[in-house]
Design an enzyme around this catalytic site. Structure first.
Site, short mmCIF file in Angstrom:
data_model
loop_
_atom_site.label_atom_id
_atom_site.label_comp_id
_atom_site.label_asym_id
_atom_site.label_seq_id
_atom_site.Cartn_x
_atom_site.Cartn_y
_atom_site.Cartn_z
N TRP A 199 -5.23 0.54 3.65
CA TRP A 199 -5.82 -0.81 3.06
C TRP A 199 -4.73 -1.56 3.35
CZ3 TRP A 199 -9.76 -2.18 -0.66
CH2 TRP A 199 -9.78 -3.39 -1.34
N GLU B 146 -11.10 -13.42 -22.22
CA GLU B 146 -11.38 -12.20 -21.50
C GLU B 146 -11.66 -11.08 -22.34
OE1 GLU B 146 -12.05 -11.59 -18.61
OE2 GLU B 146 -11.29 -9.55 -18.40
N ASN C 172 1.26 5.97 1.47
CA ASN C 172 0.72 5.04 0.63
C ASN C 172 1.83 4.12 0.15
OD1 ASN C 172 -1.64 6.22 1.07
ND2 ASN C 172 -2.00 6.95 -0.83
N GLY C 173 1.66 2.80 -0.39
CA GLY C 173 2.46 2.24 -1.15
C GLY C 173 3.27 1.27 -0.49
#
Ligand code: F6R
Length: 618
Positions: free
Chosen positions: A83, A491, A109-110
């Site tokens: 991503w 919210e 990742n990260g």
């Protein structure tokens, strides 16, 4: 939110790796890749888009590696779904990444925060890079330290990295060894007989084994077909018991949580960490260089207008307080579906911010287009790369919450709020409206938000569940707050309405006496956001008014604020932070409260009636 899978054993592994990636697809990704050691070389295939594209690229590349048919199939490899955070969505930026000699491949990742300085150092030493990613640094760092022992080289590389990440490395000269390391991002090992897996989440190998070893923060793990050895960052052995996972496949996708919404509530610390980490590289500055908006424009914009819908609108309201208070720029807010029909006055010196997690909400897109036609510059704050909002805007500030499957927005909301804090601080920095020391204080507080988010959820989860049990049959809830507490009430009430179908209203507490007070009686729970702020005294006198009508008060307060606990019937405490940042913590118990009330009523929180995740039609 990327995905990692690694395998070492005695079975042909390329299909196993891709099957593992398929189980992580729900996390969202924009490209993928796989590397295996095959016939004396590392054979790597990467593709932009989904796993079908990767499979097609592998087929074109030549089945099991494009090597001689007689070569034995690969039995060690690493695979990844990416991503994009650093670098565009391209094949070159997809993982795995190699070193100069193409002997070491890594998947990560990260985010590596200090990637820019490490890249410079490594380039000065002669390392050549083939991608724009922060991840590629890691394969070159391991190369720098490699002296025959992969675990030692990984540990040395790990010691030089800052950020939050997990990675797995493989070396051509070690055909039965994977070495992985973890700083904050999750990493688990799947133990089977003569084979072992390593992954960012258990579903990646659940079809093969249920025996799991969890790698903790700052640990390095060496995985061979015979087992997994965990060491701490200094190389001391760590013993860890295996867990037996009992989830079924459906629960596995939800990370062991009963619903996607609960899983996503628990992913909020990670979502905020991803959104802020590399954008706060120092002690007193914000780096929004990825957002292509001219500093001069930000310095001189005369007005900001925020347009959004639903939860994104509430994140915008929090952002308005931060921007006005810190940067002293006037901020207007509008619901996108109203803005577009009221012939708004746009000027070239206005910055219009469209907040939309999906990047596809029709009303928000239309409002952004209208603003652009009027000559304003438009900034999109969105979670989805390549979405329409990113194409329609002059600049994009990505939230990096990962894919959100539950219809009710949770982790995307907190990462939108975090993104707005960054923007507020950056504007203050550029416009010189806050002293450096105050910026430094806020930067430090924002950096501590991920751990405070985890702490809040851990501390309020059971209490919210208990309060929900006592109130699940109520017919109406009123939410009251002031200043930064008000958007959190809006919210919180929205969450309750959409997943529990219980009518709720949210009001500025000061407005109560102008009408809504007539709604109150002993059967009305009143949820009050009473975190520390300059208006706390006023909120407390509103709470007294409410109690005088016999209503039952559920308060969200800052830890140590006993005054609130004295006047409320039930109090949900959140950790102390700068008062302007309290909203990002205060929403968490309210999400949990709504969640548990809906669950008490046996409702499907992931897919509430009449609602879709993305509203693309008018
Ligand atoms: C509520 C919720 C919606 C969205 C709204 C805007 O939980 O998810 O209110 O916030 O539909 O969606 P985006 O942010 O995709 O424009």
């Amino acid at each position: 939110m990327c995905g990692i899978v690694g395998y070492v054993g005695d079975r042909p592994c390329r299909d196993l790796l891709i099957a593992g990636l398929e189980k992580l697809e729900y996390r969202g990704y924009d490209s993928a890749g796989v590397s295996v050691i095959s016939d004396g070389e590392i054979d790597s295939v990467r593709a932009v888009g989904n796993l079908a594209n990767l499979r097609e690229a592998i087929a074109q590349h030549g089945g099991d590696g494009g090597v001689a048919v007689a070569a034995p199939p690969a039995t060690i490899g690493v695979a990844h779904t990416r991503w994009a955070t650093h670098g565009r969505v391209t094949e070159e930026n997809a993982h795995p990444h190699g070193d100069c000699e193409d002997k070491i491949h890594i998947v990560l990742n990260g985010i590596v925060e200090n990637h820019a300085e490490l890249r410079k150092e490594l380039q000065a030493e002669g390392h050549e890079f083939s991608s724009e990613t922060d991840a590629e640094i890691v394969s070159h760092l391991i190369e720098r330290h490699y002296d025959g022992d992969l675990t030692t080289a990984v540990r040395a590389a790990f010691a030089e990295l800052r950020g939050h990440y997990a990675f797995v490395a493989m070396h051509l000269d070690h055909r039965d060894t994977l070495v992985a390391a973890r700083k904050e991002c999750p990493l688990v090992v799947g133990r089977a007989g003569e084979e072992n897996f390593v992954a960012s989440a258990i579903p990646a190998f659940l079809a093969e084994t249920r025996r799991v070893l969890t790698v903790e923060n700052d640990e390095v793990v060496t995985i061979t077909p015979d087992g997994a050895e965990i060491t701490d960052a200094d190389g001391n052995p760590v013993s860890r018991d295996e867990d037996e996972v009992t989830w079924d496949e459906d629960a596995a996708e939800k990370g062991g949580y009963p619903t996607f919404m609960k899983k996503e509530i628990h992913e909020q610390a990670d979502a905020v960490a991803e959104t802020i980490t590399d954008r706060l590289p120092g002690l007193d500055s914000v780096d929004l260089s990825g957002v292509e908006l001219d500093d001069d424009y930000l310095r001189t914009a005369e007005r900001i207008m925020i347009v959004a819908c639903g939860t994104s609108y509430h994140a915008g309201l929090v952002g308005r307080y931060a921007i006005e208070q810190w940067a002293r720029v006037p901020v207007g807010m509008d619901i996108a579906s109203e803005y577009r029909y009221r012939e708004p006055v746009n000027r070239p010196n206005d910055l219009v911010i469209g907040i939309t997690q999906s990047g596809e909400t029709a009303d928000t897109l239309a409002a952004m287009r209208l603003a652009r036609e009027g000559g304003s510059k438009v900034l999109a704050v969105t979670n989805i790369m390549g979405s329409q909002a990113t194409r329609d805007a002059d600049a994009v500030l990505y939230t990096r919450a990962g894919l959100e499957i539950g219809v009710a927005a949770t982790k995307t909301f907190v990462s939108q709020v975090a993104a707005m804090y960054l923007l507020g601080l950056r504007l203050a920095e550029l416009r010189g409206t806050m002293p450096r020391e105050r910026i430094a204080e806020l930067v430090a507080e924002i950096k501590s938000l991920p751990s405070k988010i985890d702490e809040t959820i851990a501390k309020t989860d059971k209490r919210a569940a208990a309060i929900a049990r006592g109130h699940a049959d109520r017919r109406f809830f009123l939410y009251l707050g002031r200043h930064i507490g008000l958007p959190i009430c809006l919210e919180g009430a929205l969450k309750l309405k959409e997943i529990s179908y219980i009518p709720a209203d949210a009001y500025a507490a000061g407005e109560m006496k102008h009408g809504p007070i007539a709604l109150l009686d002993e059967d009305t729970p009143v949820v009050c956001v009473a975190t520390d702020s300059p208006v706390l005294d006023k909120v407390l006198s509103n709470v007294e008014e409410v109690r005088a009508r016999g209503a039952d008060v559920i308060a969200v307060a800052t830890e140590g604020s006993d005054r609130v606990a004295e006047v409320a019937d039930q109090t949900l405490f959140v950790p102390r932070t700068d008062w302007m940042l309290q909203p990002i913590l205060a929403i968490l118990p309210l999400q949990l409260l709504a969640y548990y009330i809906a669950r008490e009523n046996g409702l499907n929180v992931d897919q509430p009636r009449n609602l879709a995740k993305t509203v693309t039609v008018e």
